[in-house]
Design a protein around this motif. Sequence first.
Motif, PDB file in Angstrom:
ATOM      1  N   ARG A 293       0.846  -1.204   0.000  1.00  0.00           N
ATOM      2  CA  ARG A 293       0.000   0.000   0.000  1.00  0.00           C
ATOM      3  C   ARG A 293       0.870   1.239   0.000  1.00  0.00           C
ATOM      4  NH1 ARG A 293      -2.417  -2.562   4.029  1.00  0.00           N
ATOM      5  NH2 ARG A 293      -1.510  -1.145   5.521  1.00  0.00           N
ATOM      6  N   ARG A 294       0.454   2.234  -0.729  1.00  0.00           N
ATOM      7  CA  ARG A 294       1.179   3.498  -0.780  1.00  0.00           C
ATOM      8  C   ARG A 294       0.211   4.635  -0.509  1.00  0.00           C
ATOM      9  NH1 ARG A 294       6.255   3.936  -2.714  1.00  0.00           N
ATOM     10  NH2 ARG A 294       7.197   2.009  -3.387  1.00  0.00           N
ATOM     11  N   CYS A 295       0.778   5.749  -0.052  1.00  0.00           N
ATOM     12  CA  CYS A 295      -0.017   6.940   0.207  1.00  0.00           C
ATOM     13  C   CYS A 295      -0.623   7.429  -1.112  1.00  0.00           C
ATOM     14  CB  CYS A 295       0.860   8.027   0.831  1.00  0.00           C
ATOM     15  SG  CYS A 295       0.000   9.583   1.108  1.00  0.00           S
ATOM     16  N   PHE A 296      -1.878   7.836  -1.050  1.00  0.00           N
ATOM     17  CA  PHE A 296      -2.585   8.286  -2.239  1.00  0.00           C
ATOM     18  C   PHE A 296      -1.978   9.560  -2.817  1.00  0.00           C
ATOM     19  CE2 PHE A 296      -6.134  10.728  -4.109  1.00  0.00           C
ATOM     20  CZ  PHE A 296      -6.451   9.859  -5.131  1.00  0.00           C
ATOM     21  N   LEU A 297      -1.512  10.443  -1.966  1.00  0.00           N
ATOM     22  CA  LEU A 297      -0.979  11.729  -2.432  1.00  0.00           C
ATOM     23  C   LEU A 297       0.516  11.696  -2.720  1.00  0.00           C
ATOM     24  CD1 LEU A 297      -2.860  14.234  -0.120  1.00  0.00           C
ATOM     25  CD2 LEU A 297      -3.310  13.722  -2.495  1.00  0.00           C
ATOM     26  N   THR A 298       1.296  11.134  -1.810  1.00  0.00           N
ATOM     27  CA  THR A 298       2.740  11.222  -1.947  1.00  0.00           C
ATOM     28  C   THR A 298       3.394   9.946  -2.453  1.00  0.00           C
ATOM     29  OG1 THR A 298       3.058  10.524   0.336  1.00  0.00           O
ATOM     30  CG2 THR A 298       2.897  12.885  -0.081  1.00  0.00           C
ATOM     31  N   GLY A 299       2.721   8.806  -2.337  1.00  0.00           N
ATOM     32  CA  GLY A 299       3.317   7.546  -2.749  1.00  0.00           C
ATOM     33  C   GLY A 299       4.211   6.932  -1.696  1.00  0.00           C
ATOM     34  N   ARG A 300       4.173   7.449  -0.478  1.00  0.00           N
ATOM     35  CA  ARG A 300       5.025   6.945   0.599  1.00  0.00           C
ATOM     36  C   ARG A 300       4.578   5.539   0.994  1.00  0.00           C
ATOM     37  NH1 ARG A 300       5.968   7.269   6.337  1.00  0.00           N
ATOM     38  NH2 ARG A 300       8.103   7.930   6.686  1.00  0.00           N
ATOM     39  N   PRO A 301       5.531   4.583   1.096  1.00  0.00           N
ATOM     40  CA  PRO A 301       5.140   3.201   1.362  1.00  0.00           C
ATOM     41  C   PRO A 301       4.942   2.859   2.839  1.00  0.00           C
ATOM     42  CG  PRO A 301       7.468   3.295   0.952  1.00  0.00           C
ATOM     43  CD  PRO A 301       6.945   4.689   0.766  1.00  0.00           C
ATOM     44  N   ARG A 302       5.318   3.737   3.744  1.00  0.00           N
ATOM     45  CA  ARG A 302       5.238   3.393   5.162  1.00  0.00           C
ATOM     46  C   ARG A 302       4.228   4.273   5.881  1.00  0.00           C
ATOM     47  NH1 ARG A 302      11.427   2.143   6.892  1.00  0.00           N
ATOM     48  NH2 ARG A 302      11.877   0.845   5.092  1.00  0.00           N
ATOM     49  N   ALA A 303       3.771   3.772   7.026  1.00  0.00           N
ATOM     50  CA  ALA A 303       2.860   4.491   7.920  1.00  0.00           C
ATOM     51  C   ALA A 303       1.585   4.913   7.203  1.00  0.00           C
ATOM     52  CB  ALA A 303       3.549   5.709   8.539  1.00  0.00           C
ATOM     53  N   ASN A 304       0.944   3.961   6.503  1.00  0.00           N
ATOM     54  CA  ASN A 304      -0.303   4.252   5.808  1.00  0.00           C
ATOM     55  C   ASN A 304      -1.488   3.836   6.662  1.00  0.00           C
ATOM     56  OD1 ASN A 304       0.408   5.324   3.231  1.00  0.00           O
ATOM     57  ND2 ASN A 304       1.335   3.348   2.814  1.00  0.00           N
ATOM     58  N   TYR A 305      -2.518   4.653   6.623  1.00  0.00           N
ATOM     59  CA  TYR A 305      -3.769   4.341   7.296  1.00  0.00           C
ATOM     60  C   TYR A 305      -4.740   3.810   6.250  1.00  0.00           C
ATOM     61  CZ  TYR A 305      -2.134   6.685  11.469  1.00  0.00           C
ATOM     62  OH  TYR A 305      -1.423   7.032  12.578  1.00  0.00           O
ATOM     63  N   ARG A 306      -5.239   2.603   6.459  1.00  0.00           N
ATOM     64  CA  ARG A 306      -6.110   1.969   5.474  1.00  0.00           C
ATOM     65  C   ARG A 306      -7.410   2.748   5.284  1.00  0.00           C
ATOM     66  NH1 ARG A 306      -5.806  -4.498   6.722  1.00  0.00           N
ATOM     67  NH2 ARG A 306      -3.570  -4.663   6.453  1.00  0.00           N
ATOM     68  N   ASP A 307      -7.925   3.311   6.361  1.00  0.00           N
ATOM     69  CA  ASP A 307      -9.205   4.006   6.278  1.00  0.00           C
ATOM     70  C   ASP A 307      -9.144   5.206   5.339  1.00  0.00           C
ATOM     71  OD1 ASP A 307     -10.163   2.209   8.104  1.00  0.00           O
ATOM     72  OD2 ASP A 307      -9.866   3.531   9.824  1.00  0.00           O
ATOM     73  N   PHE A 308      -8.024   5.886   5.327  1.00  0.00           N
ATOM     74  CA  PHE A 308      -7.895   7.116   4.546  1.00  0.00           C
ATOM     75  C   PHE A 308      -7.054   6.936   3.288  1.00  0.00           C
ATOM     76  CE2 PHE A 308      -8.354   8.365   9.005  1.00  0.00           C
ATOM     77  CZ  PHE A 308      -9.518   9.115   8.922  1.00  0.00           C
TER      78      PHE A 308
END
Length: 100
Positions: A61-76
């Motif tokens: 999973r990656r952040c929707f805005l930045t593409g960061r692979p760590r510390a992602n919240y599934r809900d958001f």
Amino acid sequence: MAKKSLIQREKKRKKLEEKYYSIRRSSKKEISLPLSLSDKREIQEKLQSLPRNSAPTRLHRRCFLTGRPRANYRDFGLSGHILREMVYACLLPGATRSSW
């Protein structure tokens, strides 16, 4: 911001996973049935012949805005620091800032 090549690689993995999903699923069901060892070996070889990146465990999973692979919240679908910035900017309704 993550490197664009890493984001594209992740998209490619997602596409491969969707393409081979039905083949992988049917093979997994077949291998769980009571068969002879030679039949199971053939099914296992079929599974191993699929592309490595088509396995769902290789997705990340990656952040929707930045593409960061760590510390992602599934809900958001956002990473932690972007989520915090959005809460501070009052862009997420119902989320409250922590203060103590």
